[in-house]
Design an enzyme around this catalytic site. Structure first.
Site, PDB file in Angstrom:
ATOM      1  N   CYS A   2      32.498  -0.467  20.720  1.00 53.84           N
ATOM      2  CA  CYS A   2      33.111  -0.443  22.051  1.00 53.84           C
ATOM      3  C   CYS A   2      34.630  -0.519  21.897  1.00 53.84           C
ATOM      4  CB  CYS A   2      32.646  -1.650  22.853  1.00 53.84           C
ATOM      5  SG  CYS A   2      30.858  -1.820  22.920  1.00 53.84           S
ATOM      6  N   ARG A  27      35.427   5.495  21.353  1.00 53.86           N
ATOM      7  CA  ARG A  27      34.665   4.411  20.706  1.00 53.86           C
ATOM      8  C   ARG A  27      33.371   4.110  21.449  1.00 53.86           C
ATOM      9  NH1 ARG A  27      37.753   1.191  17.249  1.00 53.86           N
ATOM     10  NH2 ARG A  27      36.399  -0.571  17.672  1.00 53.86           N
ATOM     11  N   TRP A  74      29.685   1.079  24.330  1.00 54.77           N
ATOM     12  CA  TRP A  74      28.614   1.848  23.689  1.00 54.77           C
ATOM     13  C   TRP A  74      27.432   0.888  23.652  1.00 54.77           C
ATOM     14  CZ3 TRP A  74      26.233   1.558  18.607  1.00 54.77           C
ATOM     15  CH2 TRP A  74      25.387   2.640  18.337  1.00 54.77           C
ATOM     16  N   ASN A 102      32.938  -6.676  21.641  1.00 54.75           N
ATOM     17  CA  ASN A 102      32.510  -5.563  20.785  1.00 54.75           C
ATOM     18  C   ASN A 102      31.751  -6.200  19.631  1.00 54.75           C
ATOM     19  OD1 ASN A 102      32.214  -3.216  19.334  1.00 54.75           O
ATOM     20  ND2 ASN A 102      34.299  -3.238  18.507  1.00 54.75           N
ATOM     21  N   GLY A 103      30.482  -5.840  19.455  1.00 54.62           N
ATOM     22  CA  GLY A 103      29.691  -6.432  18.371  1.00 54.62           C
ATOM     23  C   GLY A 103      28.292  -6.746  18.871  1.00 54.62           C
ATOM     24  N   GLU A 485      26.731  19.246   6.146  1.00 52.55           N
ATOM     25  CA  GLU A 485      27.791  18.935   7.122  1.00 52.55           C
ATOM     26  C   GLU A 485      27.751  19.915   8.289  1.00 52.55           C
ATOM     27  OE1 GLU A 485      29.499  16.528   7.758  1.00 52.55           O
ATOM     28  OE2 GLU A 485      31.123  17.262   9.035  1.00 52.55           O
ATOM     29  N   LYS A 489      27.266  18.769  12.211  1.00 53.02           N
ATOM     30  CA  LYS A 489      28.207  19.159  13.268  1.00 53.02           C
ATOM     31  C   LYS A 489      27.465  19.793  14.431  1.00 53.02           C
ATOM     32  CE  LYS A 489      31.051  17.210  12.545  1.00 53.02           C
ATOM     33  NZ  LYS A 489      30.810  16.360  11.450  1.00 53.02           N
ATOM     34  N   GLU A 492      25.106  17.241  16.357  1.00 55.54           N
ATOM     35  CA  GLU A 492      25.671  16.080  17.065  1.00 55.54           C
ATOM     36  C   GLU A 492      26.485  16.476  18.289  1.00 55.54           C
ATOM     37  OE1 GLU A 492      28.539  13.493  15.216  1.00 55.54           O
ATOM     38  OE2 GLU A 492      29.225  15.063  13.885  1.00 55.54           O
ATOM     39  N   HIS A 508      10.105  25.976  -1.167  1.00 55.76           N
ATOM     40  CA  HIS A 508       9.238  24.801  -1.391  1.00 55.76           C
ATOM     41  C   HIS A 508       8.844  24.155  -0.071  1.00 55.76           C
ATOM     42  CE1 HIS A 508      10.012  25.217  -5.643  1.00 55.76           C
ATOM     43  NE2 HIS A 508      11.302  25.289  -5.392  1.00 55.76           N
ATOM     44  N   LYS A 607      32.502   7.004  18.038  1.00 56.15           N
ATOM     45  CA  LYS A 607      33.327   7.484  16.925  1.00 56.15           C
ATOM     46  C   LYS A 607      33.141   6.648  15.673  1.00 56.15           C
ATOM     47  CE  LYS A 607      36.275   9.901  14.713  1.00 56.15           C
ATOM     48  NZ  LYS A 607      35.801  11.194  14.192  1.00 56.15           N
TER      49      LYS A 607
HETATM   50  C1  AGP Z   1      30.378  12.591  11.932  1.00 56.65           C
HETATM   51  O1  AGP Z   1      30.772  13.722  12.707  1.00 56.65           O
HETATM   52  C2  AGP Z   1      29.957  11.434  12.783  1.00 56.65           C
HETATM   53  N1  AGP Z   1      30.939  11.096  13.732  1.00 56.65           N
HETATM   54  C3  AGP Z   1      29.473  10.257  11.948  1.00 56.65           C
HETATM   55  O2  AGP Z   1      28.451  10.725  11.096  1.00 56.65           O
HETATM   56  C4  AGP Z   1      30.544   9.575  11.056  1.00 56.65           C
HETATM   57  O3  AGP Z   1      30.928  10.441  10.006  1.00 56.65           O
HETATM   58  C5  AGP Z   1      29.914   8.307  10.447  1.00 56.65           C
HETATM   59  O4  AGP Z   1      29.588   7.435  11.498  1.00 56.65           O
HETATM   60  C6  AGP Z   1      30.847   7.600   9.454  1.00 56.65           C
HETATM   61  O5  AGP Z   1      32.013   7.195  10.105  1.00 56.65           O
HETATM   62  P1  AGP Z   1      33.243   6.651   9.191  1.00 56.65           P
HETATM   63  O6  AGP Z   1      33.656   7.800   8.306  1.00 56.65           O
HETATM   64  O7  AGP Z   1      34.302   6.260  10.155  1.00 56.65           O
HETATM   65  O8  AGP Z   1      32.720   5.507   8.380  1.00 56.65           O
END
Ligand code: AGP
Length: 612
Positions: A2, A27, A74, A102-103, A485, A489, A492, A508, A607
């Site tokens: 958050c 966040r 969040w 936050n937590g 990757e 992308k 998500e 396989h 994020k």
């Molecule tokens: C990637 O697009 C995502 N936002 C997520 O997988 C991110 O890479 C992951 O949470 C790790 O975050 P960090 O690199 O800040 O540790």
């Protein structure tokens, strides 16, 4: 995770709080709220949904006062509703308190039962509300807010970044940190508190990062920090190393496209001052580990999450190829509990853009607990992971706001290429081979610029994928992590199912998925395995699977095999990941745009995930 913003000073708080929340909305964005102190009154506004909805509410009915706290959420406990939005309130009247958090409070159920048994009626389903009621109780015993908070903290199990206000202590904000970041902004006649310096940057660049176990009391003209064991603390004052402009959207439609387009400079900045062509190597200032000690290392373990894990996997291939050093890549959330057998010649590297990811921080702390030297590759200066590692390498990528990580991946791969070069050259890699890597890296920014110019072609490919049910991404060797990757992308930000595989794995099992409605994206630039990858493409085409490919400019054969061919410049295999990922980032961006998705704030995500 958050976002928290607090302000106390001479200006009206709510505009500052709302602007700060907008900067931290990446966040978490399920709900938002604020509380301000207006003389003897405490005004509370909180709404489900984005910060914009809260802004409309506050515009309609202003929240007065020069001291306040705010939060963008969040959800961890309880759905995104007005009642579950922060701040949470304890007590009544002058003894009331407002808390943003936050937590995760892991013992909140037991605490809630005790409080309900004392007749307290809860208004929400959140863990945070127990904190508000506990502090209000302490305040009622005649404690001041700073003291009340300090008496409550030992009762909490779990993690917190907290900000608390009460009409009982006008102009005062109390903050506390355990496991979730908090930073104090030191202004002239005003102080701020936030989860991330981005909310502070427009007001001051002087900051003090709270450490775990510290509690801070802010007033407009003063602040004091106290640690429950070490007592009063004189903090280190840092400077925020980027300007607010760096985190502005500019004339870009989204942060994600802005950050994709920044990547030529991102790679330049990641390499700046680190390439040593005259020695055919790379050099890092903050590794804090000597070449002699590095030569004794017999194994490297990377621990990371998500995109950073994919970058680590590129690092594995790079380091094994250039330095012949065994490397393992671990999901941080697994590594921290797996009790992996590591010996005293193992070097543990954690990789994290935000430097706050709970699983990655946990992996770092587990490696340190076992006595291993720990290094970190991070983007956010002063982040928890950066501070707790024994040394490391900063990405210098500037703030990455889009939830989908793009430029951070490129910066991580660039840094890992330089690290592989450094490790190789202190072992067996020859000077000419080292110089070849340096030259290849120096040419990358201009090559990325060329790939960015192919965006119209990528939009054509996105139109082909936008209605697909599922998409497979396939690559080999160094390009297999790039396939992973690309799949991440796409899934998500467009919510389309996508998976990445080593191209050779198709036969396989995954080949059973292939039909005219299941497109495959092959990453197949020229190189030692090019012919084998073309063979995998033929297997897909034989089953009428649509093929989109990323390949080397002028590869006529691959063009013929592809519905859409996305060209990248002809570069050495070692640096192909840095170019091949760009079309995949743009592909995901445009598919999400065509599908009308919220590109910078995709559903259910945040994020940086600072909870387990
Ligand atoms: C990637 O697009 C995502 N936002 C997520 O997988 C991110 O890479 C992951 O949470 C790790 O975050 P960090 O690199 O800040 O540790």
């Amino acid at each position: 995770m958050c976002g928290i913003v607090g302000y106390t000073g001479s200006h009206e708080a709510s505009p500052i709080l709302l602007a700060g929340l907008r900067r931290l909305e990446y966040r978490g964005y399920d709900s938002a709220g604020l509380a301000t102190l207006d003389g003897p009154d405490m005004i509370v506004r909180k709404k489900a949904g984005r910060v914009r909805i809260l802004e409309e509410n506050v515009e309609a009915e202003p929240a007065r006062g020069a001291c306040g706290i705010s939060h963008t959420r969040w959800a961890t406990h309880g759905p995104a509703t007005d009642a579950n939005a922060h701040p949470h309130i304890g007590g009544v009247g002058p003894e009331s308190v407002a808390v943003v958090h936050n937590g995760v409070i892991e013992n909140y159920t037991a605490l809630r039962k005790l409080l309900e048994a004392e007749g307290i009626i809860f208004q929400s389903q959140t863990d945070t509300e127990v904190i508000a009621h506990l502090i209000a109780k302490e305040l009622g015993h005649g404690d001041d807010l700073f003291g009340a908070v300090q008496r409550v903290l030992p009762k909490l199990e779990g993690t917190y970044g907290l900000a608390v206000i009460s009409p009982r202590c006008p102009g005062q904000i109390v903050g506390a940190r355990l496991g979730s970041p908090l930073v104090v902004g030191l202004g002239e006649g005003e102080h701020l508190l936030a989860s991330d310096p981005a909310a502070i940057a427009p007001h001051t660049t002087r900051v003090a990062y709270l450490q775990d176990g510290e509690v801070v009391r802010l007033t407009p003209d003063d602040f004091e920090i106290f640690h429950r064991e070490s007592g009063s603390i004189t903090p280190r004052i840092d400077r925020i190393d980027w300007t607010p402009v760096a985190s502005e959207l500019g004339d870009n439609a989204h942060y994600m496209i802005k950050e994709i387009r920044e990547q030529p400079n991102t790679v330049r900045d990641a390499c700046r001052g680190r390439l040593r062509r005259g020695e055919g190597t790379a050099h890092f200032g903050g590794l804090n580990i000597s070449p002699r000690r590095l030569r004794q290392v017999r194994r490297v373990v990377f621990a990371a999450c998500g995109t950073s894990w994919h970058a680590a996997l590129v690092g594995e291939y790079l380091i094994e190829r250039l330095a012949h050093l065994p490397v393992e890549v671990e999901y941080a959330g697994e590594f921290r509990y797996r009790n992996a057998p590591l010996d005293n010649q193992t070097l543990v590297f954690v990789i994290s853009q935000s430097g706050e990811t709970a699983d990655t921080l946990g992996a770092l702390r587990e490696a340190k607990r076992q006595g291993h030297p720990t290094l970190a590759i991070c983007n956010v200066v002063g982040s928890t992971i950066a501070r707790e590692a024994d040394g490391g390498i900063y990405l210098h990528a500037g703030p990455e706001i889009g939830v989908a990580s793009t430029k951070a991946f490129s910066a991580q791969v660039a840094v890992l290429t330089l690290l592989a070069l450094h490790l190789g050259r202190i072992r067996h890699l020859s000077f000419p081979d080292g110089v070849a890597v340096v030259d290849a890296m120096e040419a990358i920014p201009s090559h990325i610029e060329r790939v960015l110019e192919t965006e119209p072609l990528i939009i054509k490919a996105a139109e082909r994928l936008a209605e697909a049910r599922s998409v497979l991404f396939l690559g080999r060797d160094l390009l297999f992590p790039v396939a992973l990757e690309g799949a991440l992308k796409l899934k998500e930000i467009s919510y389309l199912h996508a998976e990445g595989y080593p191209a050779a794995e198709m036969k396989h099992g995954p080949l059973a998925l292939i039909d005219p409605d299941t497109p495959c994206v092959f990453i197949a630039p020229r190189g030692s395995l090019h012919a084998k990858t073309l063979g995998s493409i033929e297997e897909v085409r034989a089953r009428r699977g649509p093929v989109i490919s990323v390949g080397t400019e002028g590869d006529e054969e691959l063009m013929r095999m592809s519905e859409v061919f996305l060209p990248i410049p002809d570069v050495p295999e070692i640096v192909q990941p840095l170019l091949a990922v760009i079309p995949l980032q743009l592909l995901a961006y445009h598919v999400a745009r065509l599908r009308g998705c919220d590109i910078d704030k995709p559903r259910n995500l945040a994020k940086s995930v600072t909870v387990e």
